[in-house]
Scaffold this motif. Structure first.
Motif, short mmCIF file in Angstrom:
data_model
loop_
_atom_site.label_atom_id
_atom_site.label_comp_id
_atom_site.label_asym_id
_atom_site.label_seq_id
_atom_site.Cartn_x
_atom_site.Cartn_y
_atom_site.Cartn_z
N ILE A 1 94.85 -18.39 60.35
CA ILE A 1 94.09 -19.33 61.19
C ILE A 1 93.69 -20.55 60.37
O ILE A 1 93.72 -21.69 60.87
CB ILE A 1 92.85 -18.63 61.79
CG1 ILE A 1 93.29 -17.48 62.69
CG2 ILE A 1 91.99 -19.62 62.58
CD1 ILE A 1 92.15 -16.70 63.30
N GLY A 2 93.31 -20.32 59.10
CA GLY A 2 92.93 -21.45 58.25
C GLY A 2 94.07 -22.42 58.02
O GLY A 2 93.89 -23.64 58.01
N TRP A 3 95.30 -21.87 57.82
CA TRP A 3 96.48 -22.73 57.62
C TRP A 3 96.75 -23.58 58.85
O TRP A 3 97.02 -24.78 58.75
CB TRP A 3 97.68 -21.86 57.30
CG TRP A 3 98.97 -22.61 57.17
CD1 TRP A 3 99.92 -22.78 58.14
CD2 TRP A 3 99.44 -23.33 56.04
NE1 TRP A 3 100.96 -23.54 57.68
CE2 TRP A 3 100.70 -23.90 56.39
CE3 TRP A 3 98.93 -23.55 54.76
CZ2 TRP A 3 101.43 -24.66 55.49
CZ3 TRP A 3 99.68 -24.32 53.86
CH2 TRP A 3 100.90 -24.87 54.23
N ILE A 4 96.69 -22.96 60.03
CA ILE A 4 96.93 -23.69 61.28
C ILE A 4 95.89 -24.80 61.44
O ILE A 4 96.22 -25.94 61.80
CB ILE A 4 96.90 -22.73 62.48
CG1 ILE A 4 98.09 -21.77 62.43
CG2 ILE A 4 96.88 -23.50 63.80
CD1 ILE A 4 98.03 -20.66 63.45
N ARG B 1 94.06 -26.23 59.07
CA ARG B 1 94.18 -27.23 58.00
C ARG B 1 95.22 -28.27 58.35
O ARG B 1 95.02 -29.47 58.08
CB ARG B 1 94.55 -26.52 56.69
CG ARG B 1 94.70 -27.44 55.49
CD ARG B 1 94.94 -26.63 54.23
NE ARG B 1 95.19 -27.49 53.09
CZ ARG B 1 96.39 -27.94 52.74
NH1 ARG B 1 97.46 -27.59 53.46
NH2 ARG B 1 96.55 -28.72 51.68
N ARG B 2 96.32 -27.85 58.95
CA ARG B 2 97.37 -28.80 59.33
C ARG B 2 96.92 -29.73 60.45
O ARG B 2 97.57 -30.75 60.70
CB ARG B 2 98.62 -28.04 59.76
CG ARG B 2 99.35 -27.36 58.60
CD ARG B 2 100.61 -26.68 59.09
NE ARG B 2 101.46 -27.55 59.89
CZ ARG B 2 102.28 -28.47 59.40
NH1 ARG B 2 102.37 -28.64 58.09
NH2 ARG B 2 103.02 -29.21 60.21
N ARG B 3 95.82 -29.40 61.12
CA ARG B 3 95.32 -30.22 62.22
C ARG B 3 93.94 -30.81 61.90
O ARG B 3 93.24 -31.26 62.80
CB ARG B 3 95.23 -29.37 63.49
CG ARG B 3 96.61 -28.99 64.04
CD ARG B 3 96.56 -27.78 64.93
NE ARG B 3 97.87 -27.46 65.49
CZ ARG B 3 98.85 -26.86 64.82
NH1 ARG B 3 98.65 -26.49 63.56
NH2 ARG B 3 100.01 -26.62 65.40
N ASN B 4 93.58 -30.78 60.62
CA ASN B 4 92.28 -31.30 60.16
C ASN B 4 91.12 -30.66 60.94
O ASN B 4 90.17 -31.33 61.37
CB ASN B 4 92.22 -32.83 60.33
CG ASN B 4 93.24 -33.54 59.47
OD1 ASN B 4 93.43 -33.19 58.30
ND2 ASN B 4 93.93 -34.52 60.04
N MET B 5 91.22 -29.33 61.12
CA MET B 5 90.21 -28.61 61.90
C MET B 5 89.46 -27.55 61.08
O MET B 5 88.77 -26.71 61.65
CB MET B 5 90.89 -27.89 63.09
CG MET B 5 91.35 -28.80 64.20
SD MET B 5 92.24 -27.85 65.48
CE MET B 5 91.11 -26.50 65.81
N LEU B 6 89.57 -27.59 59.77
CA LEU B 6 88.92 -26.57 58.95
C LEU B 6 87.41 -26.56 59.15
O LEU B 6 86.77 -25.50 59.19
CB LEU B 6 89.25 -26.78 57.47
CG LEU B 6 90.55 -26.15 56.98
CD1 LEU B 6 90.76 -26.46 55.52
CD2 LEU B 6 90.54 -24.65 57.22
N ARG B 7 86.84 -27.75 59.27
CA ARG B 7 85.38 -27.81 59.47
C ARG B 7 84.99 -27.18 60.81
O ARG B 7 83.99 -26.46 60.90
CB ARG B 7 84.90 -29.26 59.41
CG ARG B 7 83.38 -29.40 59.45
CD ARG B 7 82.95 -30.80 59.08
NE ARG B 7 83.57 -31.81 59.94
CZ ARG B 7 83.36 -33.12 59.82
NH1 ARG B 7 82.57 -33.56 58.85
NH2 ARG B 7 83.96 -33.97 60.63
N THR C 1 93.17 -22.08 70.67
CA THR C 1 93.43 -22.89 71.87
C THR C 1 93.23 -24.37 71.59
O THR C 1 94.04 -25.22 72.00
CB THR C 1 92.49 -22.44 73.02
OG1 THR C 1 92.71 -21.07 73.30
CG2 THR C 1 92.74 -23.27 74.27
N ILE C 2 92.16 -24.70 70.88
CA ILE C 2 91.90 -26.10 70.51
C ILE C 2 93.01 -26.61 69.59
O ILE C 2 93.49 -27.75 69.74
CB ILE C 2 90.52 -26.23 69.83
CG1 ILE C 2 89.41 -25.88 70.83
CG2 ILE C 2 90.32 -27.64 69.30
CD1 ILE C 2 88.03 -25.82 70.20
N ALA C 3 93.43 -25.75 68.65
CA ALA C 3 94.49 -26.15 67.72
C ALA C 3 95.79 -26.44 68.47
O ALA C 3 96.48 -27.43 68.17
CB ALA C 3 94.71 -25.05 66.68
N CYS C 4 96.13 -25.61 69.44
CA CYS C 4 97.35 -25.83 70.23
C CYS C 4 97.24 -27.08 71.09
O CYS C 4 98.25 -27.74 71.39
CB CYS C 4 97.64 -24.62 71.11
SG CYS C 4 98.18 -23.17 70.18
#
Length: 379
Positions: free
Chosen positions: A86-89, A91-97, A131-134
């Motif tokens: 989940i962290g990798w996905i 990170r690629r979308r600048n969503m780690l925070r 869901t947000i990442a997708c």
């Protein structure tokens, strides 16, 4: 956003556990209570695994979860893999925070109070993040790490493409099987809930209504904590001598009554329990306010009319302290409940005590027409 943050803080403050929520935990000594550091570790390294893949814990509080070192290490390894994916996905979308900050806040709340049947919150949180990442960017081959793609290519060249594709298909099937563990748990639990009674409330209420027993007096047993069962705070209460107990080296908590009748109450228009705390239909921690509350309650119950029906486990003091004779009552089996937890089942009987004159003269009278769950014949 600031207004939403303030609202969230207010809601968290409103639902916080009150002081003393766990003070009367029966059967939990201080050695059984996990420290805040252990709980925080479990939230990050145990809950993700327990939510989706493993089943090392029962439906207990996070404070009392007890794992072997091997079980924890295995669950932690799986949890780390979940975080990595989940962290990798993210990170690629600048969503780690977005992934980590809300979970840190949740962790603080879960440290105060969390039971393992709340695991669905963790699953819901991860699904929300994915869901947000997708929505930000669809998942695709670009999300697979380059090192993994290179390793896949090297293996295919080494063992041959056809054999590699067969192994890959097998691994995919195994991966899907693992992903369906949670689905199996849910289907199994739903089937159990449909087939069996999850709670005693329905069949106890049916027993009372079908036999027109609401007009009789019902009572429940109360909680007595001995020094051997108590945590540090309750031990201090016992040793102080200020808190009442009809026995020795114990504390009587009369507002904390046995729960069989309590959970059947919603099926009735009026309170079924003749000795509930201030006629309340829920459990209350207000017993902490009055050290002599139990004395007053037991004296009042003792001086009042003896109940026809008594819902309690058998301990001699539940009868003798109120001036009742155990031999005046007959133990009656009302039903059995089966509670699912993931891939396990917990079976528990529900028994009550019926005064013998009622059992023989009312329940087994010729015009009763009752089919008894205990196999008794009408007399």
């Amino acid at each position: 956003m600031l207004a939403l943050l303030v609202l969230a803080i207010c809601l968290i403050y409103a639902i916080r556990p009150i002081d003393g929520t766990s003070t009367g935990a029966i059967g939990e000594s201080d050695d059984d209570i996990n420290s805040p550091a252990i709980r925080y570790l479990y939230i990050w390294l145990l809950l993700p695994s327990e939510t989706m893949f493993t089943s090392y814990t029962g439906d207990s509080s996070l404070e009392t979860v007890d794992l072997s070192a091997g079980a924890f290490l295995y669950a932690a390894a799986i949890s780390i893999m979940v975080w990595c994916v989940i962290g990798w996905i993210c990170r690629r979308r600048n969503m780690l925070r977005l992934l980590l900050v809300p979970y840190v806040v949740l962790s603080v709340i879960f440290m105060m109070y969390f039971s393992m049947h709340h695991e669905g919150i963790i699953l819901g949180y991860f699904l929300m993040i994915l869901t947000i990442a997708c929505d930000v960017k669809e998942l695709g081959m670009a999300d697979v790490p380059r090192q993994l793609l290179k390793a896949e290519k090297d293996v295919a060249e080494k063992i041959g493409n056809s054999k590699f594709l067969w192994y890959k298909a097998m691994l995919c099937c195994a991966g899907l099987s693992v992903m369906f563990i949670g689905v199996y748990w849910n289907v199994s639990a739903c089937a159990c809930d449909i087939k069996y009674d999850y709670s005693s409330s329905r069949y106890v209420a049916s027993f009372i209504k079908d036999n027109d027993l609401e007009k009789y007096k019902w009572m429940s047993g109360w909680s007595r904590i001995t020094e051997g069962q108590a945590n540090a705070k309750v031990k201090q209460m016992i040793r102080s001598g200020e808190w009442y107990c009809a026995g020795e080296e114990c504390v009587d908590f009369t507002p904390w009554i046995e729960g069989t009748l309590l959970i059947s109450n919603p099926y009735f228009k009026s309170n079924l329990i003749g000795n509930s705390y201030e006629n309340q239909t829920y459990l209350s921690w207000e017993w902490m306010k009055d050290p002599q509350r139990a004395r007053k309650d037991i004296e009042r119950w003792r001086s009042s009319e003896e109940p026809e029906f008594y819902s309690t486990i058998y301990q001699p003091f539940y009868f003798s302290d109120l001036g009742y004779k155990r031999n005046d009552y007959i133990k009656f089996h009302v039903g059995t409940r089966i509670t699912p937890w993931k891939d396990s089942r917990t079976k528990k009987d529900t028994d009550i005590y019926i005064r013998k004159d009622i059992y023989r003269g009312v329940l087994h009278s010729p015009d009763a027409g009752i089919k008894w769950s205990d196999g008794s014949k009408i007399k």
